[in-house]
Scaffold this motif. Structure first.
Motif, PDB file in Angstrom:
ATOM      1  N   ALA A  98       0.945  -1.309   0.073  1.00 14.22           N
ATOM      2  CA  ALA A  98       0.034  -0.033   0.260  1.00 14.22           C
ATOM      3  C   ALA A  98       1.169   1.286   0.110  1.00 14.22           C
ATOM      4  O   ALA A  98       0.355   1.997  -0.534  1.00 14.22           O
ATOM      5  CB  ALA A  98      -0.942   0.362   1.416  1.00 14.22           C
ATOM      6  N   VAL A  99       1.916   1.209   0.474  1.00 13.78           N
ATOM      7  CA  VAL A  99       2.976   1.893   1.068  1.00 13.78           C
ATOM      8  C   VAL A  99       3.196   2.134  -0.503  1.00 13.78           C
ATOM      9  O   VAL A  99       3.327   3.741  -0.962  1.00 13.78           O
ATOM     10  CB  VAL A  99       4.130   2.396   2.316  1.00 13.78           C
ATOM     11  N   GLY A 100       3.856   1.883  -1.340  1.00 10.70           N
ATOM     12  CA  GLY A 100       4.474   2.056  -2.442  1.00 10.70           C
ATOM     13  C   GLY A 100       4.086   2.046  -3.722  1.00 10.70           C
ATOM     14  O   GLY A 100       4.042   3.237  -4.273  1.00 10.70           O
ATOM     15  N   LYS A 101       2.293   2.152  -3.959  1.00 10.41           N
ATOM     16  CA  LYS A 101       0.726   1.827  -4.386  1.00 10.41           C
ATOM     17  C   LYS A 101       0.590   3.983  -4.001  1.00 10.41           C
ATOM     18  O   LYS A 101       1.334   4.890  -4.677  1.00 10.41           O
ATOM     19  CB  LYS A 101       0.140   1.312  -4.294  1.00 10.41           C
ATOM     20  N   ARG A 102       1.142   4.321  -2.669  1.00 15.03           N
ATOM     21  CA  ARG A 102       0.872   5.605  -2.183  1.00 15.03           C
ATOM     22  C   ARG A 102       1.951   6.295  -3.078  1.00 15.03           C
ATOM     23  O   ARG A 102       2.120   7.921  -3.284  1.00 15.03           O
ATOM     24  CB  ARG A 102       0.994   6.105  -1.042  1.00 15.03           C
ATOM     25  N   LEU A 103       3.478   5.570  -3.174  1.00 15.57           N
ATOM     26  CA  LEU A 103       4.067   6.754  -3.723  1.00 15.57           C
ATOM     27  C   LEU A 103       4.736   6.551  -4.891  1.00 15.57           C
ATOM     28  O   LEU A 103       5.646   7.438  -5.755  1.00 15.57           O
ATOM     29  CB  LEU A 103       5.807   5.736  -2.491  1.00 15.57           C
ATOM     30  N   GLY A 104       3.960   5.145  -5.933  1.00 10.15           N
ATOM     31  CA  GLY A 104       4.507   5.085  -7.189  1.00 10.15           C
ATOM     32  C   GLY A 104       5.563   4.855  -7.517  1.00 10.15           C
ATOM     33  O   GLY A 104       5.629   4.748  -8.879  1.00 10.15           O
ATOM     34  N   THR A 105       5.729   3.688  -6.791  1.00  8.59           N
ATOM     35  CA  THR A 105       6.978   2.956  -6.470  1.00  8.59           C
ATOM     36  C   THR A 105       6.707   1.476  -6.647  1.00  8.59           C
ATOM     37  O   THR A 105       5.804   0.821  -5.790  1.00  8.59           O
ATOM     38  CB  THR A 105       8.281   3.213  -6.219  1.00  8.59           C
ATOM     39  N   ASP A 106       7.204   0.580  -7.371  1.00  6.23           N
ATOM     40  CA  ASP A 106       7.177  -1.029  -7.241  1.00  6.23           C
ATOM     41  C   ASP A 106       8.031  -1.183  -6.982  1.00  6.23           C
ATOM     42  O   ASP A 106       8.316  -2.557  -6.950  1.00  6.23           O
ATOM     43  CB  ASP A 106       6.728  -1.622  -8.513  1.00  6.23           C
ATOM     44  N   GLN A 107       9.402  -0.553  -5.990  1.00 11.07           N
ATOM     45  CA  GLN A 107      10.832  -1.334  -5.280  1.00 11.07           C
ATOM     46  C   GLN A 107      10.185  -1.707  -3.562  1.00 11.07           C
ATOM     47  O   GLN A 107      10.030  -0.538  -2.948  1.00 11.07           O
ATOM     48  CB  GLN A 107      11.439  -0.001  -5.486  1.00 11.07           C
ATOM     49  N   GLN A 108      10.297  -2.987  -3.446  1.00 14.38           N
ATOM     50  CA  GLN A 108       9.422  -3.159  -2.394  1.00 14.38           C
ATOM     51  C   GLN A 108      10.990  -2.579  -1.210  1.00 14.38           C
ATOM     52  O   GLN A 108       9.892  -1.963   0.002  1.00 14.38           O
ATOM     53  CB  GLN A 108       9.316  -5.226  -2.054  1.00 14.38           C
ATOM     54  N   ARG A 109      12.003  -2.412  -1.397  1.00 17.99           N
ATOM     55  CA  ARG A 109      12.652  -2.305  -0.244  1.00 17.99           C
ATOM     56  C   ARG A 109      12.306  -0.867  -0.362  1.00 17.99           C
ATOM     57  O   ARG A 109      12.416   0.281   0.954  1.00 17.99           O
ATOM     58  CB  ARG A 109      13.889  -2.405  -1.428  1.00 17.99           C
ATOM     59  N   VAL A 110      12.161   0.410  -0.881  1.00 18.90           N
ATOM     60  CA  VAL A 110      12.249   0.903  -1.084  1.00 18.90           C
ATOM     61  C   VAL A 110      10.704   1.912  -0.129  1.00 18.90           C
ATOM     62  O   VAL A 110      10.641   2.905   0.426  1.00 18.90           O
ATOM     63  CB  VAL A 110      12.005   2.634  -2.774  1.00 18.90           C
ATOM     64  N   ALA A 111      10.293   1.012  -0.427  1.00 23.07           N
ATOM     65  CA  ALA A 111       8.308   1.418   0.342  1.00 23.07           C
ATOM     66  C   ALA A 111       8.634   0.837   1.821  1.00 23.07           C
ATOM     67  O   ALA A 111       7.709   1.205   2.684  1.00 23.07           O
ATOM     68  CB  ALA A 111       7.070   0.626  -0.771  1.00 23.07           C
ATOM     69  N   ALA A 112       9.358  -0.056   2.061  1.00 21.18           N
ATOM     70  CA  ALA A 112       9.569  -0.855   3.253  1.00 21.18           C
ATOM     71  C   ALA A 112      10.354  -0.304   3.909  1.00 21.18           C
ATOM     72  O   ALA A 112      10.204   0.301   5.266  1.00 21.18           O
ATOM     73  CB  ALA A 112      10.415  -2.012   3.405  1.00 21.18           C
ATOM     74  N   SER A 113      11.366   0.989   3.018  1.00 23.83           N
ATOM     75  CA  SER A 113      11.869   1.944   4.305  1.00 23.83           C
ATOM     76  C   SER A 113      10.869   2.945   3.985  1.00 23.83           C
ATOM     77  O   SER A 113      11.396   3.557   5.624  1.00 23.83           O
ATOM     78  CB  SER A 113      13.355   2.072   3.001  1.00 23.83           C
ATOM     79  N   THR A 114      10.544   3.569   3.320  1.00 23.96           N
ATOM     80  CA  THR A 114       9.369   4.149   3.975  1.00 23.96           C
ATOM     81  C   THR A 114       8.109   4.342   4.977  1.00 23.96           C
ATOM     82  O   THR A 114       8.224   4.677   5.812  1.00 23.96           O
ATOM     83  CB  THR A 114       9.093   5.078   3.102  1.00 23.96           C
TER      84      THR A 114
END
Length: 245
Positions: free
Chosen positions: A49-65
């Motif tokens: 869900a965070v990845g979709k909010r950020l507009g990224t499919d990179q899980q590591r980026v979303a997980a760090s956020t």
């Protein structure tokens, strides 16, 4: 002892400090934070869900956020309670409940008024409440399921702490227990001590690693990032910006 008035004072500081306490009609929407740390399905769903909010499919980026945002929520509530009262609220993940929000940081709820730790060593109690009881299990889940490195996780934890300190310094400048000495004592302890460099005057923190937010399309580097150079910074990820503005 923590009171409803104290909770209201904490919540009024800003979105990362908001926490409710007592009965709620929507209690069924919440789960203990321990479940987020321990249930892979719940954690993966929220990272997605965070990845979709950020507009990224990179899980590591979303997980760090998600990680730095959660750390910011925990530090904000704990530090605010401490600077206002001199007592450290017990934010054990079994007692502090959460739910995902449509935007911004996660919602936090204490079904019961938290116990507090009194005494001369508030940094010890803060370290136990946030680092040991919350961030250690969250970090383990982030390493195991998303491959985040210990360096990134340490940097996220200290960035979140310093974001809370800056907000408290600005919003409650006459708090009876100033936040900076508390943070300074915490930053002398591992794993936080290895994460960056604190400058007291003027107040500045420079982490030794990056939260990965620069990989989001259209973003830049946060001011405290090790990769930051003059002219290529951004307001930072939503969680950092919300904590410090």
């Amino acid at each position: 002892m923590m009171t409803t008035d104290t909770i209201a004072q904490i919540s009024a500081i800003g979105p990362y400090f908001k926490v409710s306490c007592g009965p709620r009609t929507d209690a069924a929407d919440f789960s203990p934070l321990a479940d987020l740390y321990g249930e892979q399905t719940a954690l993966e769903a929220y990272v997605t869900a965070v990845g979709k909010r950020l507009g990224t499919d990179q899980q590591r980026v979303a997980a760090s956020t998600l990680h730095i945002g959660t750390a910011a929520r925990l530090w904000s509530v704990a530090m605010a309670g401490t600077v206002l009262t001199g007592e450290v609220p017990d934010l054990a993940p079994e007692r502090l409940w959460w739910r995902a929000a449509a935007s911004g940081p996660i919602d936090l709820w204490l079904p019961e008024m938290p116990a507090v730790s009194c005494g001369d060593d508030a940094p010890d109690a803060l370290y136990e409440s946030i680092v040991v009881r919350n961030l250690r299990p969250l970090d383990e889940a982030m390493r195991q399921h998303f491959g985040l490195s210990p360096k990134v996780l340490r940097g996220n934890a200290t960035s979140a702490l310093m974001g809370a300190v800056r907000t408290l310094t600005r919003c409650v400048p006459h708090a009876p227990h100033p936040p900076l000495p508390l943070a300074t004592a915490l930053l002398e302890r591992e794993p936080l001590a290895s994460a960056g460099t604190l400058i007291i005057d003027p107040l500045e923190y420079r982490r030794h690693n990056c939260c990965l937010y620069y990989r989001v399309l259209g973003s830049g580097y946060c001011d405290e990032c090790v990769l930051h150079r003059r002219g290529n910074s951004s307001p930072g990820p939503e969680h950092v910006n919300s904590t410090t503005t």
